[in-house]
Enzyme design. Structure first.
Site, PDB file in Angstrom:
ATOM      1  N   SER A 144       0.844  -1.187   0.000  1.00  0.00           N
ATOM      2  CA  SER A 144       0.000   0.000   0.000  1.00  0.00           C
ATOM      3  C   SER A 144       0.880   1.239   0.000  1.00  0.00           C
ATOM      4  O   SER A 144       1.965   1.250   0.589  1.00  0.00           O
ATOM      5  CB  SER A 144      -0.900   0.029   1.243  1.00  0.00           C
ATOM      6  OG  SER A 144      -1.572   1.273   1.357  1.00  0.00           O
ATOM      7  N   TYR A 158      -1.990  -0.331  10.063  1.00  0.00           N
ATOM      8  CA  TYR A 158      -2.067  -0.882   8.708  1.00  0.00           C
ATOM      9  C   TYR A 158      -0.852  -0.457   7.895  1.00  0.00           C
ATOM     10  O   TYR A 158      -0.210  -1.274   7.217  1.00  0.00           O
ATOM     11  CB  TYR A 158      -3.359  -0.399   8.048  1.00  0.00           C
ATOM     12  CG  TYR A 158      -3.499  -0.749   6.592  1.00  0.00           C
ATOM     13  CD1 TYR A 158      -3.933  -2.010   6.190  1.00  0.00           C
ATOM     14  CD2 TYR A 158      -3.207   0.191   5.597  1.00  0.00           C
ATOM     15  CE1 TYR A 158      -4.066  -2.326   4.843  1.00  0.00           C
ATOM     16  CE2 TYR A 158      -3.343  -0.122   4.255  1.00  0.00           C
ATOM     17  CZ  TYR A 158      -3.766  -1.384   3.882  1.00  0.00           C
ATOM     18  OH  TYR A 158      -3.896  -1.688   2.548  1.00  0.00           O
TER      19      TYR A 158
END
Length: 249
Positions: A144, A158
């Protein structure tokens, strides 16, 4: 029948589903892994088959070693030796500042986003590596852009887990480069998928997308195109590389 066999973890939704469909359209035999949503996985499989491709689905929690081995054995038995792995399965939770995170949430995030890809990559290497009698292959990790941006006020946990995945990509790429395996990564930014609902803001891409240099969020199919490029012979001299898919962010 194609000799290219790909396993897509978290293949029932979002980027994983788009990747599975595109792989099927390009002649891969596809294993669609899912953890809970059997109906969504079955829909992806049916869409691949109805377009003339070959696919099947296997339920497994890839953060559990025994289930990973069962998953990979199912691919062995159904199709034969794996040639490609897409480590896509992952999760996030309610938007939160770091000071409000607890150990149970951290354990869930680490299990899904770090332990799962490690276990799957290890199982793939044992099958692909020329050191183990394999014929090589390719691994693509779905990271990501948050790994570089940090996810402040929303998803620092995350983001950190994806930073760990980036480090694994680099280390594993170097470890198996001489064994016929290429390891690369894509780092999507704001993509229109259901994962944002897990954070409590289903419309997050619509809110933030217009602020990006390209003025919009991305589509799962756009990420899938880069994943298939990294799996393919078109990237045969590429390993340890990262493609950022974030609209300029």
């Amino acid at each position: 029948m194609s000799e290219e066999i790909v396993l897509v973890t978290g293949g029932s939704r979002g980027i994983g589903a788009a990747t599975a469909r595109l792989a099927g359209a390009r002649g891969y035999r596809v294993c669609v892994n899912y953890r809970t949503d059997a109906a969504a996985a079955a829909e992806v499989v049916e869409s691949i088959r109805s377009s003339g491709g070959t696919a099947f689905a296997v339920q497994a929690d890839v953060s559990r070693a025994a289930e990973v081995e069962r998953l990979f054995r199912a691919v062995d038995q159904e199709y034969g030796p794996l040639t490609a792995l897409v480590n896509n399965a992952g999760t996030l939770e309610q938007q939160s500042r770091l000071e409000d995170l607890d150990e149970d949430r951290l354990a869930r995030i680490w299990a899904a986003n770090i332990t799962g890809p490690f276990l799957c990559a290890a199982a793939a290497v044992r099958r692909m590596s020329t050191r183990h009698g394999g014929r090589g292959g390719a691994i693509v990790n779905v990271s990501s852009r948050a790994a570089r941006l940090g996810g402040p006020n929303e998803y620092v946990d995350y983001a950190a887990s994806k930073g760990a995945l980036d480090t694994m990509t680099t280390g594993l790429a170097l470890e198996v480069a001489a064994e016929g395996i290429r390891v690369n990564s894509v780092r999507p930014g704001l993509i229109h998928t259901g994962i944002h609902a897990l954070g409590g803001e289903p419309g997050r891409v619509d809110r933030v997308g217009p602020q990006l240099p390209m003025g919009r969020g991305g589509r799962p199919e756009e990420v899938a195109e880069s994943i298939l490029f990294l799996l393919s012979a078109s990237s045969s001299y590429t390993t340890g590389a990262f493609i950022d898919l974030a609209g300029g962010r």
